[in-house]
Scaffold this active site. Sequence first.
Site, short mmCIF file in Angstrom:
data_model
loop_
_atom_site.label_atom_id
_atom_site.label_comp_id
_atom_site.label_asym_id
_atom_site.label_seq_id
_atom_site.Cartn_x
_atom_site.Cartn_y
_atom_site.Cartn_z
CB SER A 151 33.19 85.50 1.12
OG SER A 151 34.41 85.50 0.40
CE1 TYR A 164 35.86 83.70 3.05
CE2 TYR A 164 35.37 83.67 5.39
CZ TYR A 164 35.44 84.35 4.19
OH TYR A 164 35.08 85.68 4.12
#
Length: 261
Positions: A151, A164
Site C-alpha cells: 500500500s 498497517y
Amino acid sequence: MSAATGAGLFSLSGKRVMITGASRGIGRGLALGLAEAGADLVLVARDVSALSTVREECLALRSDASVSVLSCDIREPEQVKETVKSAVAEGNIDVLVNNAGLNIRTPALEVTEEQWQTVIDTDLRGAFFFAQQVGQHMVDRQQGSIINVSSVGGHVALRTGVAYAAAKAGVIQMTKVLALEWGKSKVRVNCIAPWYFRTPLTEKLLDDPAYLGEIVARTPLRRVGEVSELVGPAVFLASDASSYVTGHTLFVDGGMSIYGF
Ligand SMILES: NC(=O)C1=CN([C@@H]2O[C@H](COP(=O)(O)OP(=O)(O)OC[C@H]3O[C@@H](n4cnc5c(N)ncnc54)[C@H](O)[C@@H]3O)[C@@H](O)[C@H]2O)C=CC1
Ligand SMILES: C[C@H](O)[C@@H]1OC(=O)[C@H](O)[C@@H]1O
C-alpha cells in the site's frame, strides 16, 4: 530464452495464477482481469461460497479457463502449507498474487495488542508464509513470479494506520529480500502499492464526501482508482513483459506518493 514480442509479451496464456484474498475487492478484480488475460486461476480466501461466485464470474468471461477455489486463513501456517500443497497437486503455480489483507484504522495512542497482532499476522506474517510456501515450489521449478500487495501506506504516513504501515512497509522490504535470495533461481518477486480503490475495505470511508475530498485533494490525478486499473500492472508483473524486473514496488496511486508542495 527467445524474447517474446508485441502483445505476446503480456499474455498469461498457459500460466496458472494463485490469488489470495480473491473473494472480493482487489483480489476479485484481479481474478477477473487475469482470467481475461488468459490465465488459469487458483482462488484463495476463507469464504468458499464467495470464492465460488468469483469462479463463476471468471468462467463467464472465459469459458475455457481452469479455475479452482481453496479455503485458507493465511494467518494459520499449517493451513497455508496444506493449501499450497493442494494447489501444487493439481498443477504448477507460475504466479502468486499475495493480496489478502486488512486494515484496522486506529490512532496510535489507542491501538490495542489485539488490533496490532491481527494486522501484523494477516498483512505481514500471513503474506510472508504464503510467499515462502509458493516460493519453495517456484525455486524447485527454477521459475515463477510473485506479486505482493502492499500500500502507499507502507511508504508514506497515513493517519490511523500505524500497524498497517508497519506491516505494509515490511511487505515492501520482504519483496526486496525475497527477490535478492530467489533471483538466482529465476524467481521474480515484485510488489504493487495501491492508494485508495473502492472495495469493501474502503467503501465506508469513500462514501464520506469530506473524507473522499481529502483523498482526492492529495491525489494528482484527482480521483480514487478503479479496481480494473490494477489489472494492467498485475499483468505486467505476472507476464514476460517484466522478465528483467524484480524487487520492485510499483505504486498504483494516481501520483499520491509523490505529492509534494
Ligand atoms: N482498497 C484499497 O484502497 C487498498 C487495498 N490495499 C490492499 O489490497 C489488499 C486487498 O484489499 P481490498 O480488496 O480492498 O480488501 P477487501 O476487504 O475488499 O478484501 C480482502 C480480501 O482478503 C481476504 N482476507 C482477509 N484476511 C484474510 C485471512 N486471514 N485469510 C485469508 N483471506 C483473508 C478477504 O477475505 C478478502 O477476500 C489488502 O492487502 C489491502 O491492504 C492496499 C491499498 C489500498
Ligand atoms: C491506501 C490504503 O491502503 C488504504 O488505507 C485504508 O485505510 C484502507 O484500508 C486502504 O487500505
